[in-house]
Design an enzyme around this catalytic site. Structure first.
Site, mmCIF file in Angstrom:
data_model
loop_
_atom_site.group_PDB
_atom_site.id
_atom_site.type_symbol
_atom_site.label_atom_id
_atom_site.label_comp_id
_atom_site.label_asym_id
_atom_site.label_seq_id
_atom_site.Cartn_x
_atom_site.Cartn_y
_atom_site.Cartn_z
ATOM 1 N N HIS A 307 13.497 11.890 78.484
ATOM 2 C CA HIS A 307 14.395 10.748 78.286
ATOM 3 C C HIS A 307 13.655 9.497 78.750
ATOM 4 O O HIS A 307 12.726 9.049 78.114
ATOM 5 C CB HIS A 307 15.683 11.033 79.063
ATOM 6 N N HIS A 346 12.555 11.318 68.110
ATOM 7 C CA HIS A 346 13.846 10.934 68.676
ATOM 8 C C HIS A 346 14.925 11.818 68.085
ATOM 9 O O HIS A 346 14.858 12.170 66.903
ATOM 10 C CB HIS A 346 14.141 9.461 68.355
ATOM 11 N N ASP A 402 9.731 4.132 73.972
ATOM 12 C CA ASP A 402 8.830 4.333 75.107
ATOM 13 C C ASP A 402 7.366 4.176 74.744
ATOM 14 O O ASP A 402 6.515 4.095 75.621
ATOM 15 C CB ASP A 402 9.049 5.740 75.699
HETATM 16 N N1 ACO Z 1 5.303 15.035 69.006
HETATM 17 C C1 ACO Z 1 5.051 15.995 68.063
HETATM 18 N N2 ACO Z 1 6.042 16.677 67.424
HETATM 19 C C2 ACO Z 1 7.301 16.382 67.759
HETATM 20 C C3 ACO Z 1 7.616 15.393 68.703
HETATM 21 C C4 ACO Z 1 6.564 14.715 69.338
HETATM 22 N N3 ACO Z 1 6.789 13.776 70.277
HETATM 23 N N4 ACO Z 1 8.935 15.311 68.841
HETATM 24 C C5 ACO Z 1 9.456 16.230 67.993
HETATM 25 N N5 ACO Z 1 8.468 16.866 67.347
HETATM 26 C C6 ACO Z 1 8.612 17.936 66.346
HETATM 27 C C7 ACO Z 1 8.934 19.251 67.077
HETATM 28 O O1 ACO Z 1 7.768 19.949 67.425
HETATM 29 C C8 ACO Z 1 9.776 19.951 66.039
HETATM 30 O O2 ACO Z 1 8.901 20.509 65.104
HETATM 31 P P1 ACO Z 1 9.253 21.922 64.378
HETATM 32 O O3 ACO Z 1 10.397 21.606 63.476
HETATM 33 O O4 ACO Z 1 8.006 22.270 63.674
HETATM 34 O O5 ACO Z 1 9.627 22.873 65.476
HETATM 35 C C9 ACO Z 1 10.537 18.819 65.359
HETATM 36 O O6 ACO Z 1 9.730 17.646 65.534
HETATM 37 C C10 ACO Z 1 11.908 18.583 65.976
HETATM 38 O O7 ACO Z 1 11.717 18.443 67.386
HETATM 39 P P2 ACO Z 1 12.843 18.651 68.471
HETATM 40 O O8 ACO Z 1 12.205 18.820 69.791
HETATM 41 O O9 ACO Z 1 13.771 19.724 68.016
HETATM 42 O O10 ACO Z 1 13.572 17.271 68.386
HETATM 43 P P3 ACO Z 1 14.647 16.772 69.401
HETATM 44 O O11 ACO Z 1 15.546 15.904 68.640
HETATM 45 O O12 ACO Z 1 15.270 17.909 70.150
HETATM 46 O O13 ACO Z 1 13.804 15.978 70.472
HETATM 47 C C11 ACO Z 1 12.789 14.332 71.760
HETATM 48 C C12 ACO Z 1 13.782 14.598 70.641
HETATM 49 C C13 ACO Z 1 13.188 15.092 73.028
HETATM 50 C C14 ACO Z 1 12.793 12.840 72.059
HETATM 51 C C15 ACO Z 1 11.394 14.774 71.285
HETATM 52 O O14 ACO Z 1 11.037 14.066 70.126
HETATM 53 C C16 ACO Z 1 10.338 14.622 72.360
HETATM 54 O O15 ACO Z 1 10.199 15.492 73.219
HETATM 55 N N6 ACO Z 1 9.545 13.482 72.325
HETATM 56 C C17 ACO Z 1 8.540 13.250 73.327
HETATM 57 C C18 ACO Z 1 9.164 12.687 74.585
HETATM 58 C C19 ACO Z 1 9.670 11.271 74.404
HETATM 59 O O16 ACO Z 1 8.997 10.421 73.872
HETATM 60 N N7 ACO Z 1 10.877 11.005 74.911
HETATM 61 C C20 ACO Z 1 11.502 9.696 74.863
HETATM 62 C C21 ACO Z 1 12.594 9.674 73.858
HETATM 63 S S1 ACO Z 1 13.280 8.057 73.714
HETATM 64 C C22 ACO Z 1 14.268 7.917 75.067
HETATM 65 O O17 ACO Z 1 14.810 8.852 75.586
HETATM 66 C C23 ACO Z 1 14.384 6.603 75.597
#
Ligand code: ACO
Length: 467
Positions: A307, A346, A402
Site C-alpha cells: 500500500h 493497481h 508511488d
Molecule cells: N509488477 C509485475 N507484475 C504485476 C505487478 C507489478 N507491480 N502488479 C501486478 N502484477 C501482475 C501479477 O503478477 C498478476 O499477474 P498474473 O495474472 O500473471 O498472475 C497480475 O498482474 C494481477 O496482479 P495482482 O497481484 O492479482 O493484482 P492486485 O490487484 O491484487 O494487486 C497491487 C495490486 C498490490 C498494487 C500490485 O499491483 C502490487 O503488488 N504492486 C507493487 C506494489 C505497489 O506498487 N504498491 C502500491 C500500490 S498504490 C498504493 O497503494 C498507493
C-alpha cells in the site's frame, strides 16, 4: 530545485493537458443509481469486488484512469486548489466560500499547535521507532490532548451497543440486514459526566477531523526531527499547511515552488476510494470506537509495502538497478523470479494512474539539476517503458502514484523513511471525510469467513500428542 511557483504551475498545466488528451477519448461510466440493500455482487479474495458502502466522497475510475473528489477531477484541483481547500471539500462535501476557507485555515493553524502531544511524544524513544508507529502513537496522544478520553471511563451504555455484537447472532446464514442497525458515534446514552459526553462528541465530529488533518503533519515533522537528533519546531502561522510541513521538518522556510509542489503532492494523495487503509479506518469507526482510533488504524494499514510503503521501495529499486542501461537485464531477472515491480500495478487502475501523470513531469522537472537524481529519473523512465511494453496493454500494469512520488519527495529534501508518513499526512483528510460520512449510516462491518477446517476432532492430552 525549481525556484519559481509559476514554473511549477506551467509544468502542472502541461501535465494536465497531456493527461486529458490521453484520458479524453475514454467514455465516462454512467453515474450510479442509489443502491437498494442488500445487493448482489461477485466477491474475490481480498474482498475484491465487494461493495462496502455507498459514498459521495470520491471516485476512482480505474478503466478511464481518472480520480474525482466530491465531483471535481483531481487534475483540476491540482491546477487551482490547495490542500486546505481540498480537505474542506472532502470533509464538508462542498467547496468553501472565501470566508469559510479562511475560517478553516485559521482552525488548521490553531490545531497545528499540539504542545501536550509533543510533550508526551518526547517521552518515548521515537528515534528508535518505525516512523509510522511513532505517528500512530502521536495521533493517539492527540486524542488525549483534545478529548481527555483516556482519563475517563466513558463507556457507551451496553443496551445501545448489544445488537452490534453480531457474534451473538448465528451468522453463518445469509445476512438479512437489520432495519434498526444504524449507529453513530454520538448516538445513544453516554455513561458518566457531561464532560465525557462532550469529549465523545468531540472525538467523533468534524472538529476532530480538522484536528487530525492539522496535527498529523506536526507529528510527522516532529518524528523526522527527533530521529535526526533535533528538537521539534513550532508551526509558523504565516505558512500554508504544505509549507509548514516542510518547515517543521527541515527548519528552513521552503521556496514558493517547494511549497506548491508539496501542496500538489498532498492534494493528489488525499483520498482514493475504498483502499485498504480507508477500509481499516471505517471498520474501526463502525464499532463505535472514535475518530482517533479509526485514523490510527488507517496509519497502520498504510504502513505495508503493498500500500503506502511502495514509494520507499521504488527508490531502493532504482538505486539497486544502477542506471538506465541496466534496466532490461534487471527486469528480465525479476520477471524470471516472478517478482512484482514496486510502483507498478493497481487493484483499480488498469490504465496509467492519474496521480503519476502529474508527479512524473514534476519529478522530471526537479531532477534536471542534480546528476544523481537525473540518473534515478532516467532509470525510472526506462523501467516504465520496459514494464509498460511487457505488461501494459496485456495486463493493465502501469506506473502507480508511488512510482514517481519518492523521486519528488527526495528532491524536496524529504528523507525516504518519511515517504509513507507523508502519504498519511495527506490521506488523513480522506480517512476522516469517509469516517464522518459512514457514521451517518453506520452498520458494524462483519463479513464472513468460510470455515474449511474439520469439526470432529477430539482433545488429546499433551503427553499423548505426536509431533
Ligand atoms: N509488477 C509485475 N507484475 C504485476 C505487478 C507489478 N507491480 N502488479 C501486478 N502484477 C501482475 C501479477 O503478477 C498478476 O499477474 P498474473 O495474472 O500473471 O498472475 C497480475 O498482474 C494481477 O496482479 P495482482 O497481484 O492479482 O493484482 P492486485 O490487484 O491484487 O494487486 C497491487 C495490486 C498490490 C498494487 C500490485 O499491483 C502490487 O503488488 N504492486 C507493487 C506494489 C505497489 O506498487 N504498491 C502500491 C500500490 S498504490 C498504493 O497503494 C498507493
Amino acid at each position: 530545485m525549481a525556484n519559481s511557483a509559476n514554473e511549477i504551475k506551467r509544468v502542472v498545466s502541461r501535465a494536465i493537458t497531456d493527461a486529458r488528451k490521453e484520458i479524453g477519448g475514454i467514455p465516462e461510466p454512467p453515474s450510479q443509481a442509489k443502491l437498494k440493500w442488500p445487493i448482489q455482487c461477485t466477491v474475490g479474495p481480498g474482498l475484491e469486488g465487494a461493495i462496502a458502502c455507498e459514498s459521495q466522497v470520491g471516485f476512482v475510475n480505474g478503466s478511464q484512469g481518472s480520480l474525482v473528489y466530491r465531483g471535481y477531477d483531481v487534475l483540476e484541483l491540482c491546477g487551482h486548489s490547495t490542500f486546505e481547500e481540498v480537505s474542506y471539500l472532502l470533509i464538508h462535501g462542498r467547496l468553501p466560500t472565501e470566508k469559510q476557507l479562511r475560517k478553516f485555515e485559521r482552525k488548521l493553524a490553531d490545531f497545528r499547535r499540539i504542545p501536550a502531544t509533543m510533550r508526551l511524544l518526547m517521552g518515548f524513544p521515537v528515534e528508535k521507532m518505525n516512523a509510522m508507529s511513532a505517528i500512530r502513537l502521536g495521533t493517539n496522544m492527540m486524542r488525549q490532548e483534545f478529548t481527555h478520553l483516556d482519563e475517563m471511563e466513558a463507556k457507551r451504555d451496553l443496551e445501545t451497543a448489544i445488537s452490534t455484537d453480531e457474534d451473538s447472532i448465528p451468522m453463518e446464514v445469509p445476512p438479512l440486514g437489520e432495519e434498526h442497525a444504524i449507529y453513530e458515534f454520538r448516538k445513544g446514552k453516554i455513561a458518566r459526566t457531561a464532560k465525557s459526553e462532550k469529549a465523545m462528541a468531540e472525538a467523533a465530529g468534524i472538529a476532530s477531523a480538522a484536528h487530525l488533518v492539522a496535527g498529523t503533519a506536526t507529528i510527522t515533522a516532529a518524528v523526522a526531527r527527533i530521529r535526526e537528533g533535533l528538537l521539534p519546531l513550532e508551526p509558523d502561522p504565516e505558512l500554508s499547511h504544505a509549507g509548514n510541513y516542510l518547515y517543521m521538518m527541515t527548519g528552513r522556510r521552503p521556496t514558493a515552488a517547494e511549497e506548491r509542489i508539496m501542496d500538489i503532492a498532498l492534494i493528489l494523495h488525499a483520498d482514493h476510494g475504498m483502499n485498504a487503509s480507508t477500509f481499516a479506518s471505517l471498520v474501526v469507526a463502525s464499532t463505535l470506537s472514535d475518530m482517533y482510533m479509526s485514523i490510527s488504524s488507517g496509519i497502520a494499514a498504510l504502513n505495508g509495502p503493498l500500500h503506502g510503503g511502495a514509494n520507499e521501495r521504488v527508490i531502493q529499486m532504482l538505486e539497486e538497478i544502477g542506471g538506465p542501461e541496466k534496466v532490461r537485464a534487471w527486469y528480465k531477472k525479476q520477471k524470471a523470479e516472478g517478482k512484482k515491480i514496486p510502483g507498478f500495478g493497481h487493484r483499480v487502475y488498469k490504465r496509467y494512474d492519474p496521480r503519476a501523470r502529474i508527479l512524473g513531469p514534476i519529478a522530471k522537472h526537479l531532477t534536471g539539476r542534480s546528476a544523481g537524481a537525473k540518473r534515478l529519473l532516467e532509470t525510472a523512465q526506462e523501467l516504465e517503458k520496459v514494464v509498460i511494453g511487457d505488461l501494459g496493454p496485456e495486463k493493465g500494469i502501469y506506473p502507480n502514484v508511488d512510482f514517481y512520488s519518492g523521486l519528488v519527495y527526495s528532491c524536496l529534501g524529504i528523507p525516504s523513511f518519511l515517504f509513507t508518513p507523508t502519504f498519511a499526512v495527506s490521506r488523513v483528510a480522506g480517512w476522516t471525510a469517509r469516517v464522518l460520512e459512514y457514521m451517518k449510516n453506520n452498520r458494524i462491518f462483519r463479513p464472513r469467513a468460510i470455515y474449511t477446517g474439520r469439526t470432529n476432532k477430539h482433545y488429546v492430552p499433551v503427553e499423548g500428542r505426536k509431533s
